[in-house]
Design a protein around this motif. Structure first.
Motif, PDB file in Angstrom:
ATOM      1  N   ASN A  84       0.826  -1.202   0.000  1.00 44.26           N
ATOM      2  CA  ASN A  84       0.000   0.000   0.000  1.00 44.26           C
ATOM      3  C   ASN A  84       0.862   1.255   0.000  1.00 44.26           C
ATOM      4  OD1 ASN A  84      -1.583   2.181   1.833  1.00 44.26           O
ATOM      5  ND2 ASN A  84      -3.044   0.994   0.642  1.00 44.26           N
ATOM      6  N   THR A  87       2.742   1.659  -3.378  1.00 45.93           N
ATOM      7  CA  THR A  87       1.837   2.070  -4.457  1.00 45.93           C
ATOM      8  C   THR A  87       1.450   3.538  -4.311  1.00 45.93           C
ATOM      9  OG1 THR A  87       0.957  -0.181  -4.546  1.00 45.93           O
ATOM     10  CG2 THR A  87      -0.344   1.538  -5.625  1.00 45.93           C
ATOM     11  N   TYR A  88       1.184   3.957  -3.071  1.00 48.16           N
ATOM     12  CA  TYR A  88       0.798   5.351  -2.839  1.00 48.16           C
ATOM     13  C   TYR A  88       1.941   6.295  -3.205  1.00 48.16           C
ATOM     14  CZ  TYR A  88      -0.896   9.557  -0.563  1.00 48.16           C
ATOM     15  OH  TYR A  88      -1.304  10.842  -0.317  1.00 48.16           O
ATOM     16  N   GLY A  91       2.264   6.433  -6.911  1.00 49.50           N
ATOM     17  CA  GLY A  91       1.172   7.189  -7.517  1.00 49.50           C
ATOM     18  C   GLY A  91       1.360   8.685  -7.366  1.00 49.50           C
ATOM     19  N   THR A 100      -4.817   8.180  -6.678  1.00 45.38           N
ATOM     20  CA  THR A 100      -4.624   7.683  -5.309  1.00 45.38           C
ATOM     21  C   THR A 100      -5.806   8.078  -4.428  1.00 45.38           C
ATOM     22  OG1 THR A 100      -3.381   9.641  -4.534  1.00 45.38           O
ATOM     23  CG2 THR A 100      -2.105   7.854  -5.519  1.00 45.38           C
ATOM     24  N   ILE A 151      -3.767   1.770  -9.897  1.00 43.93           N
ATOM     25  CA  ILE A 151      -3.206   2.332  -8.660  1.00 43.93           C
ATOM     26  C   ILE A 151      -4.303   2.417  -7.602  1.00 43.93           C
ATOM     27  CG2 ILE A 151      -2.288   4.450  -7.612  1.00 43.93           C
ATOM     28  CD1 ILE A 151      -0.634   4.846 -10.127  1.00 43.93           C
ATOM     29  N   LEU A 155      -4.422   0.154  -4.154  1.00 47.47           N
ATOM     30  CA  LEU A 155      -4.509   0.836  -2.857  1.00 47.47           C
ATOM     31  C   LEU A 155      -5.714   0.347  -2.060  1.00 47.47           C
ATOM     32  CD1 LEU A 155      -3.629   4.538  -3.805  1.00 47.47           C
ATOM     33  CD2 LEU A 155      -2.276   2.995  -2.385  1.00 47.47           C
TER      34      LEU A 155
END
Length: 308
Positions: A84, A87-88, A91, A100, A151, A155
């Motif tokens: 998480n 990915t954040y 993004g 996001t 994305i 998330l």
């Protein structure tokens, strides 16, 4: 100030901090996402370790190490929160702040779906309607983006799964966060060692301000989590459910108003469908909570009458 109002203040503050995270992580460039993630993990573990030392609260480690199932659950949670976070950060630093924000808007709907598929829970009709509208919204946004909003979906899926695992464990936030960060710290240290040997590390080579912000990642991660934990102990679940929309609203505002990410009509329509789904979902939650409260009150009254 009443305890409940203090709880709302804690919760609101936590979500506001999370809402402005895009600005913070943008400032950590030119470090790549994995370097930022590794420092976030390491400094989070270090900061929480200092807190636990100050509170003289290390006895929980024995219970964790003696309980393979608990240790396995924490390891799975650590992997999910690592995905998480990574990915954040990716993004935000690839100019997809709006996407996001979408991820955290649809997280409640994903949690509901996980409840059905994993927990075998039964949804009320309004919850099904909200999930259905959310699915249509994702389809509309996929057409607009020309691809699935992966994305946002990663998330939502990673944080929803993380929440599901955390619900099954019984560790307080600080202790849980330390163990999760500690699980990720070894691979994070290994990656940073390799990055430094390869000459690709930005930490310590950009500016004093950049180095300080990277070191501050542990505090920035831990403080809102601890504030949220304090709120969760004081605020009704419905109140927390409404507060959770503060962060993605602020993230969306950052993406559109500060970083000028595009918001064409089709994308706006997709977000509009998400918001309609969330209004239905939240309204149903409020009605359900009130009905449960009335039922409890009636049961308590009947018990008092019976014992009088």
């Amino acid at each position: 100030m009443s305890d409940e109002r203090r709880g709302y203040l804690y919760g609101f503050t936590a979500y506001v901090i999370w809402g402005f995270f895009p600005i913070y992580f943008k400032l950590l460039q030119p470090s790549p996402p994995l370097e930022i993630l590794a420092h976030r993990v390491i400094w989070s573990a270090a900061f929480v370790a200092l807190l636990l030392t100050a509170m003289r609260n290390w006895s929980f480690l024995g219970r964790v190490l003696r309980t393979p199932r608990l240790l396995g659950g924490i390891t799975a949670a650590a992997v999910l929160i690592g995905v998480n976070w990574a990915t954040y950060i990716y993004g935000v630093n690839s100019s997809r702040v709006v996407e996001t924000a979408l991820g955290y808007f649809i997280t409640p709907l994903v949690v509901v779906l996980l409840g059905v598929t994993v927990q075998r829970e039964r949804l009320r009709i309004w919850q099904w309607l909200a999930v259905g509208i959310g699915g249509v919204a994702v389809a509309v946004l996929a057409v607009d983006y020309g691809r699935l909003p992966y994305i946002a979906l990663v998330l939502a899926a990673s944080f929803g799964s993380y929440s599901l695992i955390k619900k099954r464990m019984s560790l307080p936030p600080a202790e849980g966060m330390f163990v999760e960060s500690a699980v990720l710290a070894l691979p994070a240290l290994g990656y940073l060692t390799w990055l430094n040997l390869a000459g690709g590390a930005e930490f310590g080579h950009v500016s004093a301000g950049h180095t300080a912000l990277m070191l501050f990642a542990g505090v920035a991660t831990a403080v809102p989590l601890l504030l949220f934990a304090a709120a969760a102990n004081r605020v009704p679940l419905v109140g927390l459910g409404i507060l959770q929309y503060v962060a993605p609203i602020l993230q969306l505002a950052c993406g559109v108003l500060i970083y000028h990410e595009p918001m064409p009509a089709a994308r706006l329509a997709g977000f509009g469908l998400v918001w309609i789904a969330l209004v239905i979902f939240t309204g149903d939650g409020i009605r359900s909570a009130r009905a449960a409260a009335r039922l409890r009150a009636g049961t308590e009254t009947a018990q008092r009458t019976a014992t009088a």
